[in-house]
Design a protein around this motif. Structure first.
Motif, PDB file in Angstrom:
ATOM      1  N   LEU A 199       0.808  -1.215   0.000  1.00 50.55           N
ATOM      2  CA  LEU A 199       0.000   0.000   0.000  1.00 50.55           C
ATOM      3  C   LEU A 199       0.849   1.276   0.000  1.00 50.55           C
ATOM      4  N   PRO A 200       1.882   1.408   0.843  1.00 48.16           N
ATOM      5  CA  PRO A 200       2.693   2.631   0.800  1.00 48.16           C
ATOM      6  C   PRO A 200       3.314   2.879  -0.577  1.00 48.16           C
ATOM      7  N   GLN A 201       3.811   1.818  -1.225  1.00 51.69           N
ATOM      8  CA  GLN A 201       4.429   1.976  -2.539  1.00 51.69           C
ATOM      9  C   GLN A 201       3.415   2.419  -3.583  1.00 51.69           C
ATOM     10  N   VAL A 202       2.184   1.920  -3.470  1.00 48.95           N
ATOM     11  CA  VAL A 202       1.122   2.320  -4.392  1.00 48.95           C
ATOM     12  C   VAL A 202       0.868   3.825  -4.267  1.00 48.95           C
ATOM     13  N   LEU A 203       0.775   4.322  -3.020  1.00 49.08           N
ATOM     14  CA  LEU A 203       0.511   5.745  -2.804  1.00 49.08           C
ATOM     15  C   LEU A 203       1.664   6.605  -3.301  1.00 49.08           C
ATOM     16  N   ILE A 204       2.887   6.222  -2.969  1.00 54.13           N
ATOM     17  CA  ILE A 204       4.051   6.992  -3.405  1.00 54.13           C
ATOM     18  C   ILE A 204       4.068   7.122  -4.922  1.00 54.13           C
ATOM     19  N   SER A 205       3.872   6.014  -5.609  1.00 52.46           N
ATOM     20  CA  SER A 205       3.948   6.005  -7.064  1.00 52.46           C
ATOM     21  C   SER A 205       2.883   6.889  -7.686  1.00 52.46           C
ATOM     22  N   SER A 206       1.702   6.898  -7.093  1.00 55.99           N
ATOM     23  CA  SER A 206       0.612   7.683  -7.654  1.00 55.99           C
ATOM     24  C   SER A 206       0.866   9.179  -7.508  1.00 55.99           C
ATOM     25  N   LEU A 207       1.410   9.609  -6.374  1.00 55.98           N
ATOM     26  CA  LEU A 207       1.609  11.035  -6.129  1.00 55.98           C
ATOM     27  C   LEU A 207       2.831  11.586  -6.854  1.00 55.98           C
ATOM     28  N   VAL A 208       3.890  10.792  -6.943  1.00 54.59           N
ATOM     29  CA  VAL A 208       5.107  11.259  -7.609  1.00 54.59           C
ATOM     30  C   VAL A 208       4.841  11.585  -9.073  1.00 54.59           C
ATOM     31  N   VAL A 209       3.967  10.821  -9.705  1.00 49.99           N
ATOM     32  CA  VAL A 209       3.744  10.969 -11.139  1.00 49.99           C
ATOM     33  C   VAL A 209       2.844  12.155 -11.473  1.00 49.99           C
ATOM     34  N   LEU A 210       2.154  12.729 -10.466  1.00 48.44           N
ATOM     35  CA  LEU A 210       1.193  13.805 -10.722  1.00 48.44           C
ATOM     36  C   LEU A 210       1.927  15.106 -11.015  1.00 48.44           C
ATOM     37  N   ASP A 211       1.709  15.652 -12.212  1.00 48.14           N
ATOM     38  CA  ASP A 211       2.400  16.849 -12.679  1.00 48.14           C
ATOM     39  C   ASP A 211       1.432  18.018 -12.764  1.00 48.14           C
ATOM     40  N   ALA A 212       1.981  19.246 -12.763  1.00 51.96           N
ATOM     41  CA  ALA A 212       1.135  20.427 -12.907  1.00 51.96           C
ATOM     42  C   ALA A 212       0.426  20.439 -14.256  1.00 51.96           C
ATOM     43  N   ASP A 213       1.043  19.876 -15.261  1.00 55.34           N
ATOM     44  CA  ASP A 213       0.456  19.784 -16.586  1.00 55.34           C
ATOM     45  C   ASP A 213      -0.134  18.385 -16.765  1.00 55.34           C
ATOM     46  N   PRO A 214      -1.457  18.253 -16.905  1.00 49.72           N
ATOM     47  CA  PRO A 214      -2.077  16.933 -17.045  1.00 49.72           C
ATOM     48  C   PRO A 214      -1.497  16.116 -18.188  1.00 49.72           C
ATOM     49  N   LEU A 215      -1.141  16.778 -19.280  1.00 48.83           N
ATOM     50  CA  LEU A 215      -0.556  16.037 -20.402  1.00 48.83           C
ATOM     51  C   LEU A 215       0.784  15.440 -20.005  1.00 48.83           C
ATOM     52  N   ALA A 216       1.551  16.173 -19.200  1.00 57.08           N
ATOM     53  CA  ALA A 216       2.836  15.651 -18.728  1.00 57.08           C
ATOM     54  C   ALA A 216       2.620  14.467 -17.783  1.00 57.08           C
ATOM     55  N   THR A 217       1.556  14.532 -16.965  1.00 61.35           N
ATOM     56  CA  THR A 217       1.249  13.419 -16.070  1.00 61.35           C
ATOM     57  C   THR A 217       0.970  12.155 -16.852  1.00 61.35           C
ATOM     58  N   ARG A 218       0.188  12.286 -17.924  1.00 61.47           N
ATOM     59  CA  ARG A 218      -0.116  11.115 -18.748  1.00 61.47           C
ATOM     60  C   ARG A 218       1.150  10.550 -19.371  1.00 61.47           C
ATOM     61  N   HIS A 219       1.975  11.459 -19.891  1.00 59.72           N
ATOM     62  CA  HIS A 219       3.216  11.028 -20.526  1.00 59.72           C
ATOM     63  C   HIS A 219       4.146  10.393 -19.501  1.00 59.72           C
ATOM     64  N   ARG A 220       4.243  11.027 -18.325  1.00 60.75           N
ATOM     65  CA  ARG A 220       5.129  10.519 -17.284  1.00 60.75           C
ATOM     66  C   ARG A 220       4.616   9.188 -16.742  1.00 60.75           C
ATOM     67  N   GLY A 221       3.295   9.034 -16.647  1.00 59.69           N
ATOM     68  CA  GLY A 221       2.747   7.763 -16.186  1.00 59.69           C
ATOM     69  C   GLY A 221       3.126   6.621 -17.109  1.00 59.69           C
TER      70      GLY A 221
END
Length: 333
Positions: A199-221
């Motif tokens: 569970l901790p790893q799931v949360l970390i991974s989800s928050l780290v990938v969130l970018d100010a630019d939604p398009l960048a978040t999708r690309h980074r994901g």
């Protein structure tokens, strides 16, 4: 030797130093020390020093407050879930709007992790807070010293703290912080329903990938998942060849981190694949010494993929189809 290669060499050296120091101190999760070296790595010494210092400050504040609140909220699942949501939202907003956003982000993340431990393993709350703090401190110290000794500006005077400008508008930062909080709640509910691993790893991974630019978040994901496959596969191959051999494990650890760091530190549009490949490689190879089984690292890799997938879906669903107006444009309009 160019600056990227020098810093990649310094990063790999810092990772080895952090891992062996964490093992010598008998810490709980030595791979956290290794990850801290990797995450702050930067060709620019000022940027590396700033990230390292802010990571320490954020971790200390988040761990201390999370430990106190975690004890008080033990057994109060609704309040625990709400606290994780708020921490994820505040950390994400501060990351995108504050001059020292890195401290805000890791403060919120560390607080959320401590609260999660009260939900998953409340009896281990103190141990997690204790070991987590030392693992981060060791990683930042080793990464900073390795940069000073071996990096592009080796031997120069200490670096300076860099303040950053806001990366997006207030409205967009509020939107992304809402998504972060909702994502944290979704992860907790999904974990409770399906008994997800790590569970901790799931949360970390989800928050780290969130970018100010939604398009960048999708690309980074997408890059994060691809990097997980590359780094995880490489790590598993090392384990299958002969992970029990200390010399082979040490050499493979150094060479793998060096290789992935060169991509991570480059200006390539695919640099984040190098970042995530190195992270996946480290969580696969580093345990309490060379890994003796594949189950724990595979669980961590699965956690990363689940977290990224959940957050990417929410970003697609809750953001407008067009990218938000840049902060600089909004201020001049």
């Amino acid at each position: 030797m160019d600056d990227v290669t020098r810093q990649a060499f310094a990063t790999a050296s810092g990772v080895l130093a952090a891992v062996y120091m964490a093992l010598w101190m008998d810490l709980q999760d030595p791979y956290w020390a290794a990850l801290s070296v990797m995450i702050i790595a930067n060709v620019d010494r000022d940027a590396l020093f700033t990230k390292g210092l802010l990571r320490i400050v954020g971790t200390l504040v988040g761990v201390t407050s999370g430990y106190v609140m975690g004890q008080w909220m033990e057994g109060m699942q609704s309040m625990q879930a709400a606290s994780v949501m708020i921490a994820a939202a505040v950390g994400t907003y501060g990351r995108q709007r504050s001059a020292y956003g890195y401290a805000w982000f890791y403060g919120g993340l560390s607080f959320a992790l401590l609260i999660l431990y009260t939900m998953v393993q409340p009896q281990d709350l103190y141990a997690f807070a204790h070991y987590r703090t030392y693992e981060i401190l060791i990683g930042v110290l080793c990464g900073t010293l390795a940069n000073w000794a071996l990096g592009p500006r080796a031997g120069e005077l200490p670096a300076h703290i860099l303040a950053q400008a806001a990366t997006t508008t207030r409205d967009n930062a509020r939107r992304q912080s809402f998504i972060a909080g909702l994502g944290a709640l979704t992860i907790i509910v999904t974990w409770a329903l399906f008994d997800l691993p790590q569970l901790p790893q799931v949360l970390i991974s989800s928050l780290v990938v969130l970018d100010a630019d939604p398009l960048a978040t999708r690309h980074r994901g997408a890059q994060r998942i691809f990097g997980c496959i590359i780094g995880g596969t490489a790590g598993i191959l090392v384990v299958l060849i002969d992970a029990a051999d200390q010399w082979w494990w040490t050499a493979a650890l150094f060479l793998g981190v060096f290789t992935f760091s060169r991509l991570h530190l480059s200006k390539s549009p695919n640099a984040y694949i190098g970042t995530q490949s190195a992270i996946a490689y480290l969580v696969t190879l580093v345990s309490l010494g060379p890994p003796t089984t594949l189950e724990p690292p595979i669980d961590r890799l699965v956690g990363i993929i689940i977290g990224v997938s959940i957050m990417t879906v929410l970003v697609w669903a809750l953001n407008p189809p067009k990218p938000p107006q840049p902060a600089s444009a909004a201020m001049t309009s």
